[in-house]
Design a protein around this motif. Sequence first.
Motif, PDB file in Angstrom:
ATOM      1  N   PRO A 273     -15.739 -22.588 -70.523  1.00 45.24           N
ATOM      2  CA  PRO A 273     -15.907 -21.467 -69.599  1.00 45.24           C
ATOM      3  C   PRO A 273     -17.040 -20.507 -69.986  1.00 45.24           C
ATOM      4  N   LEU A 274     -17.333 -20.387 -71.281  1.00 49.92           N
ATOM      5  CA  LEU A 274     -18.423 -19.497 -71.683  1.00 49.92           C
ATOM      6  C   LEU A 274     -19.781 -20.023 -71.220  1.00 49.92           C
ATOM      7  N   ALA A 275     -19.958 -21.337 -71.186  1.00 53.89           N
ATOM      8  CA  ALA A 275     -21.201 -21.917 -70.675  1.00 53.89           C
ATOM      9  C   ALA A 275     -21.348 -21.605 -69.187  1.00 53.89           C
ATOM     10  N   TRP A 276     -20.247 -21.655 -68.477  1.00 63.36           N
ATOM     11  CA  TRP A 276     -20.242 -21.320 -67.043  1.00 63.36           C
ATOM     12  C   TRP A 276     -20.669 -19.858 -66.860  1.00 63.36           C
ATOM     13  N   GLN A 277     -20.099 -18.970 -67.662  1.00 63.64           N
ATOM     14  CA  GLN A 277     -20.439 -17.544 -67.576  1.00 63.64           C
ATOM     15  C   GLN A 277     -21.916 -17.313 -67.910  1.00 63.64           C
ATOM     16  N   ARG A 278     -22.438 -18.012 -68.916  1.00 67.51           N
ATOM     17  CA  ARG A 278     -23.852 -17.854 -69.267  1.00 67.51           C
ATOM     18  C   ARG A 278     -24.754 -18.303 -68.117  1.00 67.51           C
ATOM     19  N   SER A 279     -24.368 -19.365 -67.432  1.00 68.13           N
ATOM     20  CA  SER A 279     -25.167 -19.840 -66.293  1.00 68.13           C
ATOM     21  C   SER A 279     -25.128 -18.840 -65.144  1.00 68.13           C
ATOM     22  N   LEU A 280     -23.962 -18.276 -64.871  1.00 66.86           N
ATOM     23  CA  LEU A 280     -23.886 -17.251 -63.829  1.00 66.86           C
ATOM     24  C   LEU A 280     -24.704 -16.022 -64.211  1.00 66.86           C
ATOM     25  N   PHE A 281     -24.666 -15.673 -65.493  1.00 68.93           N
ATOM     26  CA  PHE A 281     -25.467 -14.542 -65.961  1.00 68.93           C
ATOM     27  C   PHE A 281     -26.962 -14.830 -65.757  1.00 68.93           C
ATOM     28  N   ALA A 282     -27.391 -16.052 -66.067  1.00 66.39           N
ATOM     29  CA  ALA A 282     -28.802 -16.419 -65.872  1.00 66.39           C
ATOM     30  C   ALA A 282     -29.178 -16.349 -64.388  1.00 66.39           C
ATOM     31  N   LEU A 283     -28.284 -16.801 -63.509  1.00 66.64           N
ATOM     32  CA  LEU A 283     -28.554 -16.705 -62.073  1.00 66.64           C
ATOM     33  C   LEU A 283     -28.613 -15.250 -61.621  1.00 66.64           C
ATOM     34  N   CYS A 284     -27.760 -14.438 -62.199  1.00 67.65           N
ATOM     35  CA  CYS A 284     -27.756 -13.004 -61.897  1.00 67.65           C
ATOM     36  C   CYS A 284     -29.097 -12.380 -62.273  1.00 67.65           C
ATOM     37  N   ARG A 285     -29.567 -12.685 -63.461  1.00 64.32           N
ATOM     38  CA  ARG A 285     -30.853 -12.146 -63.916  1.00 64.32           C
ATOM     39  C   ARG A 285     -32.014 -12.723 -63.107  1.00 64.32           C
ATOM     40  N   PHE A 286     -31.958 -14.024 -62.816  1.00 65.42           N
ATOM     41  CA  PHE A 286     -33.018 -14.699 -62.059  1.00 65.42           C
ATOM     42  C   PHE A 286     -33.169 -14.086 -60.666  1.00 65.42           C
ATOM     43  N   SER A 287     -32.061 -13.640 -60.090  1.00 70.08           N
ATOM     44  CA  SER A 287     -32.088 -13.069 -58.741  1.00 70.08           C
ATOM     45  C   SER A 287     -32.265 -11.556 -58.740  1.00 70.08           C
ATOM     46  N   ASP A 288     -32.465 -10.959 -59.912  1.00 66.78           N
ATOM     47  CA  ASP A 288     -32.585  -9.500 -60.032  1.00 66.78           C
ATOM     48  C   ASP A 288     -31.373  -8.795 -59.441  1.00 66.78           C
ATOM     49  N   SER A 289     -30.206  -9.360 -59.702  1.00 62.13           N
ATOM     50  CA  SER A 289     -28.956  -8.796 -59.192  1.00 62.13           C
ATOM     51  C   SER A 289     -28.254  -8.029 -60.298  1.00 62.13           C
ATOM     52  N   THR A 290     -27.359  -7.149 -59.893  1.00 56.75           N
ATOM     53  CA  THR A 290     -26.550  -6.447 -60.875  1.00 56.75           C
ATOM     54  C   THR A 290     -25.219  -7.137 -61.097  1.00 56.75           C
ATOM     55  N   GLN A 291     -24.839  -8.025 -60.159  1.00 54.15           N
ATOM     56  CA  GLN A 291     -23.581  -8.742 -60.312  1.00 54.15           C
ATOM     57  C   GLN A 291     -23.670 -10.078 -59.600  1.00 54.15           C
ATOM     58  N   ALA A 292     -23.104 -11.106 -60.220  1.00 60.42           N
ATOM     59  CA  ALA A 292     -22.959 -12.423 -59.599  1.00 60.42           C
ATOM     60  C   ALA A 292     -21.495 -12.813 -59.703  1.00 60.42           C
TER      61      ALA A 292
ATOM     62  N   GLU B 250     -12.495 -20.985 -48.821  1.00 56.40           N
ATOM     63  CA  GLU B 250     -13.945 -21.140 -48.923  1.00 56.40           C
ATOM     64  C   GLU B 250     -14.387 -20.594 -50.277  1.00 56.40           C
ATOM     65  N   VAL B 251     -15.431 -21.190 -50.843  1.00 55.12           N
ATOM     66  CA  VAL B 251     -15.955 -20.762 -52.139  1.00 55.12           C
ATOM     67  C   VAL B 251     -17.375 -20.254 -51.920  1.00 55.12           C
ATOM     68  N   TYR B 252     -17.635 -19.037 -52.391  1.00 52.66           N
ATOM     69  CA  TYR B 252     -18.946 -18.407 -52.250  1.00 52.66           C
ATOM     70  C   TYR B 252     -19.531 -18.076 -53.615  1.00 52.66           C
ATOM     71  N   LEU B 253     -20.843 -18.222 -53.718  1.00 53.43           N
ATOM     72  CA  LEU B 253     -21.597 -17.658 -54.832  1.00 53.43           C
ATOM     73  C   LEU B 253     -22.235 -16.403 -54.262  1.00 53.43           C
ATOM     74  N   ALA B 254     -21.872 -15.267 -54.802  1.00 52.31           N
ATOM     75  CA  ALA B 254     -22.307 -13.997 -54.228  1.00 52.31           C
ATOM     76  C   ALA B 254     -23.037 -13.152 -55.267  1.00 52.31           C
ATOM     77  N   PHE B 255     -24.036 -12.417 -54.789  1.00 54.48           N
ATOM     78  CA  PHE B 255     -24.835 -11.532 -55.629  1.00 54.48           C
ATOM     79  C   PHE B 255     -24.854 -10.149 -55.007  1.00 54.48           C
ATOM     80  N   GLN B 256     -24.937  -9.129 -55.871  1.00 59.54           N
ATOM     81  CA  GLN B 256     -24.989  -7.742 -55.407  1.00 59.54           C
ATOM     82  C   GLN B 256     -26.174  -7.008 -56.016  1.00 59.54           C
ATOM     83  N   ARG B 257     -26.680  -6.082 -55.239  1.00 55.68           N
ATOM     84  CA  ARG B 257     -27.656  -5.106 -55.725  1.00 55.68           C
ATOM     85  C   ARG B 257     -27.193  -3.733 -55.288  1.00 55.68           C
TER      86      ARG B 257
END
Length: 169
Positions: free
Chosen positions: A15-34, A125-132
Motif C-alpha cells: 500500500p505504501l507504493a500505491w500512496q507514493r504513486s498517488l503522491f507523484a501524480l498529485c505533484r505532477f498535476s500541481d494539485s494539493t490533493q489526489a 464507480e471509481v474516480y481518480l480525483a484531484f483538487q486545487r
Amino acid sequence: MHETIRGLYQGVFDPLAWQRSLFALCRFSDSTQASLLIVDAGRHTVLARHTVHGVAGDPSQWSRSPGLISGLPAAGSLPVGSWHIDRRELPVPVSARYPLDGRALEEPPPASVMACLVDRQSSHEVYLAFQRPASEVVFSEDDARKLDWAIPHLREAMALRERMHGVAA
C-alpha cells in the motif's frame, strides 16, 4: 513517470507504493490533493479509498473537503476513462462549507476539482480525483490530457489488486 507506473503495480502488494504513486501524480498535476474515490450512487456514499496531499504539514490537520464530493459528475453520466473538470467560482454556498459530520471547515473548499472515471461496476464507480484550492489556477483540459497515460495503468493495477484479494479470500 515510469516510477509512478511501477508504484501502481507494486501497490497490489504494498500500500505504501500505491500512496507514493498517488503522491507523484498529485505533484505532477500541481494539485494539493489526489484521491481514489469509490462512489456508491445507490447508497449516496463516497469512500476515499486513498488520499494523498501534495502540500507539507501534518496530515491529521487536513480537513476532508465536501467540495470534492460536489465536484463529481452525476452517476452514469461520464464514459469510463473520461475526465470531468469542475471549475467553481467563489463564494461557495454555505451548505458546501460543512463536511458530512456537520462541523464548519476552517479552510475554503477547493476552487477546482478534476476527476477521471477509472472504472464503473454495477454497484459503484471509481474516480481518480484531484483538487486545487481557490488560490491556484483552475484545472484545464490540458491538465487532464497530461494525466491520461496513468489511467490504463491505474485500471489494470486495481484489477490485479481485486484479483489478489479474491484469491486471498
